[in-house]
Design a protein around this motif. Structure first.
Motif, PDB file in Angstrom:
ATOM      1  N   ILE A  21       0.849  -1.202   0.000  1.00  0.00           N
ATOM      2  CA  ILE A  21       0.000   0.000   0.000  1.00  0.00           C
ATOM      3  C   ILE A  21       0.881   1.246   0.000  1.00  0.00           C
ATOM      4  N   TYR A  22       1.902   1.259   0.841  1.00  0.00           N
ATOM      5  CA  TYR A  22       2.829   2.384   0.885  1.00  0.00           C
ATOM      6  C   TYR A  22       3.535   2.550  -0.465  1.00  0.00           C
ATOM      7  N   ALA A  25       1.286   4.179  -3.050  1.00  0.00           N
ATOM      8  CA  ALA A  25       1.166   5.624  -2.828  1.00  0.00           C
ATOM      9  C   ALA A  25       2.465   6.323  -3.212  1.00  0.00           C
ATOM     10  N   VAL A  39      -1.450   7.093   2.635  1.00  0.00           N
ATOM     11  CA  VAL A  39      -1.849   5.819   3.242  1.00  0.00           C
ATOM     12  C   VAL A  39      -2.792   6.071   4.412  1.00  0.00           C
ATOM     13  N   SER A  42      -6.106   7.222   3.160  1.00  0.00           N
ATOM     14  CA  SER A  42      -6.800   6.106   2.508  1.00  0.00           C
ATOM     15  C   SER A  42      -7.429   5.173   3.534  1.00  0.00           C
ATOM     16  N   TYR A  64      -7.235  -0.563  -3.179  1.00  0.00           N
ATOM     17  CA  TYR A  64      -6.306   0.031  -4.146  1.00  0.00           C
ATOM     18  C   TYR A  64      -6.968   1.211  -4.856  1.00  0.00           C
ATOM     19  N   VAL A  67      -6.629   4.162  -2.609  1.00  0.00           N
ATOM     20  CA  VAL A  67      -5.258   4.684  -2.585  1.00  0.00           C
ATOM     21  C   VAL A  67      -4.945   5.443  -3.873  1.00  0.00           C
ATOM     22  N   THR A  70      -6.925   8.719  -3.883  1.00  0.00           N
ATOM     23  CA  THR A  70      -6.361   9.630  -2.887  1.00  0.00           C
ATOM     24  C   THR A  70      -5.035  10.202  -3.390  1.00  0.00           C
ATOM     25  N   SER A  71      -4.228   9.371  -4.031  1.00  0.00           N
ATOM     26  CA  SER A  71      -2.954   9.836  -4.586  1.00  0.00           C
ATOM     27  C   SER A  71      -3.185  10.857  -5.698  1.00  0.00           C
TER      28      SER A  71
END
Length: 164
Positions: A21-22, A25, A39, A42, A64, A67, A70-71
């Motif tokens: 996940i990190y 992002a 993260v 999210s 996903y 994320v 959000t990114s």
């Protein structure tokens, strides 16, 4: 599924997949602190919107998507806030410790791709998702994802051959 079951499922997924996940992002923002903020945001969005998760086996593409969105929102906000000179300075000040890709030319070529194309390449080759999962995450038609992936690879090939 009850709310507590969904929350527990999300918590388990995040804990088990925190590095991926990190990394996802980070692949958008190329900055450790910003990636951690994404993260965190999210996870908050997932917990507050947990009722939209319909099936337990859909948690990966569902999260996903959060994320990725959000990114992209973060990048849009950052772009509105940054002056052109500041934007150039942000990219110039990236340190080697922030770099997750071993091939600098590939990283630079990826950064030149339109965001919709870059997302598909990152999700397919760095996150090892199927085209169907990518279509779900990006809320796109499968044929659109295939076309963009093909075009992305073609653009990357041209870009990479120019740098050699």
């Amino acid at each position: 599924m009850g709310d507590s079951n969904i929350q527990e499922l999300i918590e388990q997924y995040v804990l088990a997949n925190q590095n991926q996940i990190y990394r996802l992002a980070y692949s958008y923002v190329h900055n450790k602190d910003d990636a951690l903020d994404i993260v965190q945001e999210s996870i908050y969005k997932a917990m507050t919107g947990k009722q939209s998760l319909n099936k337990a086996d859909a948690v990966r593409p569902w999260f996903y998507r959060i994320v990725v969105n959000t990114s992209l929102d973060f990048l849009r906000r950052k772009k509105r806030e940054a002056e052109p000179e500041e934007d150039i300075m942000l990219h110039a000040n990236c340190t080697a410790t922030d770099d997750q890709y071993e091939n600098i030319d590939l990283k630079q070529a990826l950064s030149r791709l339109p965001s919709a194309y870059r997302s598909i390449v990152v999700l397919r080759f760095f996150e090892d998702l199927t085209l169907e999962e990518i279509a779900t995450i990006l809320n796109e038609n499968l044929s659109t994802v295939k076309t963009r992936l093909y075009k992305s690879l073609k653009l990357l090939r041209v870009e990479m051959s120019e740098t050699e």
